[in-house]
Design a protein around this motif. Structure first.
Motif, PDB file in Angstrom:
ATOM      1  N   GLU A 292      -5.610  28.719  27.199  1.00 18.86           N
ATOM      2  CA  GLU A 292      -5.629  29.887  28.075  1.00 18.86           C
ATOM      3  C   GLU A 292      -4.652  30.977  27.660  1.00 18.86           C
ATOM      4  O   GLU A 292      -4.381  31.901  28.423  1.00 18.86           O
ATOM      5  CB  GLU A 292      -5.360  29.460  29.524  1.00 18.86           C
ATOM      6  N   TYR A 293      -4.126  30.898  26.447  1.00 18.63           N
ATOM      7  CA  TYR A 293      -3.207  31.932  25.984  1.00 18.63           C
ATOM      8  C   TYR A 293      -3.818  33.321  26.122  1.00 18.63           C
ATOM      9  O   TYR A 293      -3.130  34.285  26.471  1.00 18.63           O
ATOM     10  CB  TYR A 293      -2.841  31.692  24.512  1.00 18.63           C
ATOM     11  N   ALA A 294      -5.101  33.456  25.817  1.00 15.47           N
ATOM     12  CA  ALA A 294      -5.739  34.774  25.841  1.00 15.47           C
ATOM     13  C   ALA A 294      -5.754  35.382  27.233  1.00 15.47           C
ATOM     14  O   ALA A 294      -5.787  36.610  27.379  1.00 15.47           O
ATOM     15  CB  ALA A 294      -7.165  34.676  25.300  1.00 15.47           C
ATOM     16  N   LYS A 295      -5.721  34.553  28.269  1.00 10.92           N
ATOM     17  CA  LYS A 295      -5.697  35.070  29.636  1.00 10.92           C
ATOM     18  C   LYS A 295      -4.371  35.746  29.944  1.00 10.92           C
ATOM     19  O   LYS A 295      -4.299  36.652  30.782  1.00 10.92           O
ATOM     20  CB  LYS A 295      -5.936  33.935  30.636  1.00 10.92           C
ATOM     21  N   TYR A 296      -3.321  35.274  29.284  1.00  8.55           N
ATOM     22  CA  TYR A 296      -1.995  35.827  29.528  1.00  8.55           C
ATOM     23  C   TYR A 296      -1.620  36.916  28.523  1.00  8.55           C
ATOM     24  O   TYR A 296      -0.622  37.587  28.684  1.00  8.55           O
ATOM     25  CB  TYR A 296      -0.955  34.707  29.490  1.00  8.55           C
ATOM     26  N   ARG A 297      -2.420  37.040  27.459  1.00 11.48           N
ATOM     27  CA  ARG A 297      -2.171  38.061  26.438  1.00 11.48           C
ATOM     28  C   ARG A 297      -3.509  38.760  26.171  1.00 11.48           C
ATOM     29  O   ARG A 297      -4.076  38.683  25.080  1.00 11.48           O
ATOM     30  CB  ARG A 297      -1.616  37.414  25.166  1.00 11.48           C
ATOM     31  N   GLU A 298      -3.993  39.440  27.216  1.00 11.37           N
ATOM     32  CA  GLU A 298      -5.365  39.931  27.241  1.00 11.37           C
ATOM     33  C   GLU A 298      -5.725  40.888  26.117  1.00 11.37           C
ATOM     34  O   GLU A 298      -6.868  40.953  25.691  1.00 11.37           O
ATOM     35  CB  GLU A 298      -5.655  40.607  28.597  1.00 11.37           C
ATOM     36  N   SER A 299      -4.802  41.673  25.646  1.00  4.31           N
ATOM     37  CA  SER A 299      -5.108  42.723  24.671  1.00  4.31           C
ATOM     38  C   SER A 299      -4.950  42.275  23.223  1.00  4.31           C
ATOM     39  O   SER A 299      -5.119  43.077  22.312  1.00  4.31           O
ATOM     40  CB  SER A 299      -4.224  43.945  24.925  1.00  4.31           C
ATOM     41  N   GLU A 300      -4.622  40.992  22.999  1.00  2.00           N
ATOM     42  CA  GLU A 300      -4.319  40.544  21.646  1.00  2.00           C
ATOM     43  C   GLU A 300      -5.486  39.755  21.054  1.00  2.00           C
ATOM     44  O   GLU A 300      -5.859  38.695  21.557  1.00  2.00           O
ATOM     45  CB  GLU A 300      -3.055  39.669  21.652  1.00  2.00           C
ATOM     46  N   LYS A 301      -6.046  40.259  19.956  1.00  2.00           N
ATOM     47  CA  LYS A 301      -7.132  39.562  19.286  1.00  2.00           C
ATOM     48  C   LYS A 301      -6.658  38.239  18.692  1.00  2.00           C
ATOM     49  O   LYS A 301      -7.428  37.281  18.598  1.00  2.00           O
ATOM     50  CB  LYS A 301      -7.733  40.454  18.192  1.00  2.00           C
ATOM     51  N   SER A 302      -5.386  38.191  18.270  1.00  2.00           N
ATOM     52  CA  SER A 302      -4.852  36.957  17.692  1.00  2.00           C
ATOM     53  C   SER A 302      -4.844  35.829  18.723  1.00  2.00           C
ATOM     54  O   SER A 302      -5.052  34.665  18.370  1.00  2.00           O
ATOM     55  CB  SER A 302      -3.440  37.183  17.152  1.00  2.00           C
ATOM     56  N   ALA A 303      -4.631  36.175  19.991  1.00  2.00           N
ATOM     57  CA  ALA A 303      -4.664  35.167  21.044  1.00  2.00           C
ATOM     58  C   ALA A 303      -6.081  34.657  21.255  1.00  2.00           C
ATOM     59  O   ALA A 303      -6.299  33.454  21.478  1.00  2.00           O
ATOM     60  CB  ALA A 303      -4.116  35.745  22.347  1.00  2.00           C
ATOM     61  N   ASP A 304      -7.064  35.556  21.173  1.00  2.00           N
ATOM     62  CA  ASP A 304      -8.466  35.141  21.280  1.00  2.00           C
ATOM     63  C   ASP A 304      -8.836  34.188  20.149  1.00  2.00           C
ATOM     64  O   ASP A 304      -9.496  33.165  20.376  1.00  2.00           O
ATOM     65  CB  ASP A 304      -9.389  36.358  21.246  1.00  2.00           C
ATOM     66  N   ARG A 305      -8.435  34.522  18.945  1.00  2.00           N
ATOM     67  CA  ARG A 305      -8.743  33.664  17.788  1.00  2.00           C
ATOM     68  C   ARG A 305      -8.075  32.307  17.934  1.00  2.00           C
ATOM     69  O   ARG A 305      -8.668  31.265  17.626  1.00  2.00           O
ATOM     70  CB  ARG A 305      -8.293  34.341  16.491  1.00  2.00           C
ATOM     71  N   PHE A 306      -6.821  32.315  18.401  1.00  2.00           N
ATOM     72  CA  PHE A 306      -6.085  31.073  18.604  1.00  2.00           C
ATOM     73  C   PHE A 306      -6.819  30.185  19.601  1.00  2.00           C
ATOM     74  O   PHE A 306      -7.070  29.007  19.333  1.00  2.00           O
ATOM     75  CB  PHE A 306      -4.673  31.402  19.095  1.00  2.00           C
ATOM     76  N   CYS A 307      -7.172  30.742  20.747  1.00  2.00           N
ATOM     77  CA  CYS A 307      -7.834  29.960  21.798  1.00  2.00           C
ATOM     78  C   CYS A 307      -9.181  29.414  21.355  1.00  2.00           C
ATOM     79  O   CYS A 307      -9.583  28.320  21.767  1.00  2.00           O
ATOM     80  CB  CYS A 307      -8.007  30.809  23.064  1.00  2.00           C
ATOM     81  N   SER A 308      -9.890  30.156  20.510  1.00  2.00           N
ATOM     82  CA  SER A 308     -11.197  29.692  20.046  1.00  2.00           C
ATOM     83  C   SER A 308     -11.090  28.456  19.164  1.00  2.00           C
ATOM     84  O   SER A 308     -12.070  27.727  18.988  1.00  2.00           O
ATOM     85  CB  SER A 308     -11.904  30.818  19.277  1.00  2.00           C
ATOM     86  N   ARG A 309      -9.895  28.209  18.634  1.00  2.00           N
ATOM     87  CA  ARG A 309      -9.679  27.042  17.766  1.00  2.00           C
ATOM     88  C   ARG A 309      -9.134  25.835  18.521  1.00  2.00           C
ATOM     89  O   ARG A 309      -9.206  24.712  18.017  1.00  2.00           O
ATOM     90  CB  ARG A 309      -8.699  27.413  16.639  1.00  2.00           C
ATOM     91  N   VAL A 310      -8.567  26.051  19.697  1.00  2.00           N
ATOM     92  CA  VAL A 310      -7.932  24.958  20.442  1.00  2.00           C
ATOM     93  C   VAL A 310      -8.983  23.993  20.980  1.00  2.00           C
ATOM     94  O   VAL A 310      -9.948  24.394  21.630  1.00  2.00           O
ATOM     95  CB  VAL A 310      -7.078  25.506  21.604  1.00  2.00           C
ATOM     96  N   THR A 311      -8.787  22.713  20.710  1.00  2.00           N
ATOM     97  CA  THR A 311      -9.733  21.681  21.133  1.00  2.00           C
ATOM     98  C   THR A 311      -8.968  20.423  21.537  1.00  2.00           C
ATOM     99  O   THR A 311      -8.024  20.016  20.854  1.00  2.00           O
ATOM    100  CB  THR A 311     -10.707  21.317  19.989  1.00  2.00           C
ATOM    101  N   ASP A 312      -9.385  19.834  22.636  1.00  2.00           N
ATOM    102  CA  ASP A 312      -8.810  18.552  23.037  1.00  2.00           C
ATOM    103  C   ASP A 312      -9.169  17.498  21.997  1.00  2.00           C
ATOM    104  O   ASP A 312     -10.295  17.458  21.485  1.00  2.00           O
ATOM    105  CB  ASP A 312      -9.350  18.144  24.411  1.00  2.00           C
ATOM    106  N   LEU A 313      -8.244  16.623  21.671  1.00  2.00           N
ATOM    107  CA  LEU A 313      -8.459  15.602  20.645  1.00  2.00           C
ATOM    108  C   LEU A 313      -9.645  14.701  20.990  1.00  2.00           C
ATOM    109  O   LEU A 313     -10.461  14.371  20.121  1.00  2.00           O
ATOM    110  CB  LEU A 313      -7.189  14.776  20.473  1.00  2.00           C
ATOM    111  N   ASN A 314      -9.750  14.283  22.261  1.00  2.00           N
ATOM    112  CA  ASN A 314     -10.880  13.448  22.675  1.00  2.00           C
ATOM    113  C   ASN A 314     -12.205  14.173  22.438  1.00  2.00           C
ATOM    114  O   ASN A 314     -13.185  13.589  21.969  1.00  2.00           O
ATOM    115  CB  ASN A 314     -10.771  13.095  24.158  1.00  2.00           C
TER     116      ASN A 314
END
Length: 449
Positions: A292-314
């Motif tokens: 949810e980083y992108a929700k707290y850093r709404e204007s940053e494309k780098s945060a969107d890219r980061f969140c798109s990669r985050v995945t629970d291990l399970n």
């Protein structure tokens, strides 16, 4: 809103000011009052959240429900209600389990609003000197620097090895200084290890993945990180562990320290820049925050890219096509499964541990009854709201006593520590671990053979 109701929330002197002027709002990653107003406006006060709220179920108080707390937050944001101990307590008692979000027909981002309200309150109050607040402050200070965590790891290892842990636990000193609840969650760990930056696959590479190690997880759950890396290597993945990563920021974010949380977010976004595949996290509480980083850093494309990669291990492991040469040794044991709130209500991946455990022949898998209710750990909640946390944990321990499983699996390190402490106190012989630890243990011709 009546004057009598406002009178019940008088502002004591230990608040620096009352937020009646928008210029007093803290400069945070959130425009706190604006976010509260936006999300509270979505609430239609239908009450569907009430049966799903753990604190409302315990206390039967509208102010201890999501609907009631949203009303309090909105009144605070609109300067219709001054800050007070009573108001702060109602919001502090929220577990932030976000079960309300899962059933909300209006899609209120309750967790976002709560973080905003806590940021407003934190900016306007004097630091607390209570033992619980002191424990939380120590934890927050420790996780701010990786070197501090590594040093603590070594100190805790010596603390257990020397017998000092036994001495302090059998005395009343920990309780006297307010550290009994914090220390009770410590578990025995092997000698501290230093992680490498790259772990090559055992066979032909299927790609790269990156591991988020977190902060305290390095101390409290080294086995899960080790098992995750071994299993991923066995499946053919090259595992990267960025050295510059830090705490996910949850401990600070949910305590209202949003500026410090923003620093962690920026640090992690920078640390995970590069083509190293999905960002995998084994502890669902951290995964939920990272996602949810992108929700707290709404204007940053780098945060969107980061969140798109985050995945629970399970989730990642359950979604793979497993090689035919990967097999597991049979295990004739009863496995109880605890569903963490973060995995269920934020990530919506609660089915994945069951799918993974089903790969082990012979196991009896039992969902822990009342899995939809929080266990009471909730980050630092069990330190600050100990009585309610224990009330929420008690039924879990009763269920475990009745079911008598051999192993309890959970996918959040904080829940694991808190439930393990309750199991020890109840005198139950139940091993607590992450699903991936059990999978890696049962691998044929693997490290667990």
């Amino acid at each position: 809103m009546t004057n009598d109701w406002i009178t019940n929330y008088r502002t004591p002197a230990h608040y620096r000011y009352i937020l009646h002027d928008s210029s007093h709002e803290p400069s945070t990653i959130l425009n706190s009052a604006s976010y509260i107003k936006r999300e509270a406006a979505k609430c239609v006060a239908c009450g569907l959240c009430l049966p799903h709220c753990p604190t409302y179920g315990l206390l039967h108080d509208e102010s201890e429900s999501p609907r009631g707390r949203l009303s309090l937050m909105l009144a605070l944001a609109k300067a219709e209600l001054p800050l007070s101990d009573k108001l702060e307590l109602h919001l502090a008692r929220c577990l932030d389990c976000r079960a309300c979000e899962k059933v909300c027909p209006s899609y209120v981002s309750y967790g976002l609003a709560l973080d905003s309200a806590r940021a407003l309150i934190e900016s306007a109050r004097e630091p607390s000197a209570s033992p619980a607040a002191r424990s939380v402050s120590i934890l927050q200070w420790l996780v701010e620097k990786r070197d501090r965590v590594r040093t603590l790891d070594k100190i805790l290892w010596l603390y257990r090895l020397s017998g000092l842990q036994w001495l302090l636990r059998t005395s009343r000193l920990l309780k006297l200084f307010g550290f009994a609840e914090l220390e009770a969650n410590l578990v025995s760990q092997p000698i501290p290890i230093t992680a490498a930056e790259i772990y090559p696959p055992e066979s032909k590479s299927k790609g790269k993945v990156t591991i988020f190690t977190g902060c305290l997880t390095q101390i409290t759950d080294q086995q899960t990180l080790t098992s995750a890396i071994r299993l991923l290597n066995r499946l053919g993945f090259e595992v990267h562990v960025p050295p510059d990563q830090g705490c996910c920021g949850a401990l600070h974010l949910h305590s209202g320290l949003s500026e410090k949380a923003a620093e962690f977010m920026g640090q992690n976004i920078k640390a995970f820049t590069g083509d190293t595949g999905p960002i995998l996290c084994a502890s669902s509480g951290c995964t939920a925050t990272l996602s949810e980083y992108a929700k707290y850093r709404e204007s940053e494309k780098s945060a969107d890219r980061f969140c798109s990669r985050v995945t629970d291990l399970n989730q990642f492991l359950a979604g793979l096509t497993w090689p035919s040469d990967i097999a597991f040794r049979p295990l004739n044991k009863r496995i109880a499964v605890h569903d963490p709130c973060s995995l269920t209500n934020v990530l919506r991946q609660e089915d994945k541990p069951y799918a993974l455990l089903a790969r082990i022949p012979g196991v009896e898998i039992i969902p822990l009854p009342d899995n939809s209710l929080c266990c009471g750990a909730a980050g630092t909640y069990h330190l600050t709201q100990t009585r309610i946390a224990r009330q929420l944990r008690a039924p879990k321990i009763d269920h475990l006593r009745r079911l008598a499983p051999d192993i309890l699996v959970t996918s959040n390190s904080g829940c694991a520590m808190y439930l393990a402490a309750g199991i020890r106190q109840a005198g139950l012989a139940i091993e607590v671990m992450h699903p991936v630890v059990l999978l890696e243990r049962q691998l044929q011709n693997g490290a667990g053979t």
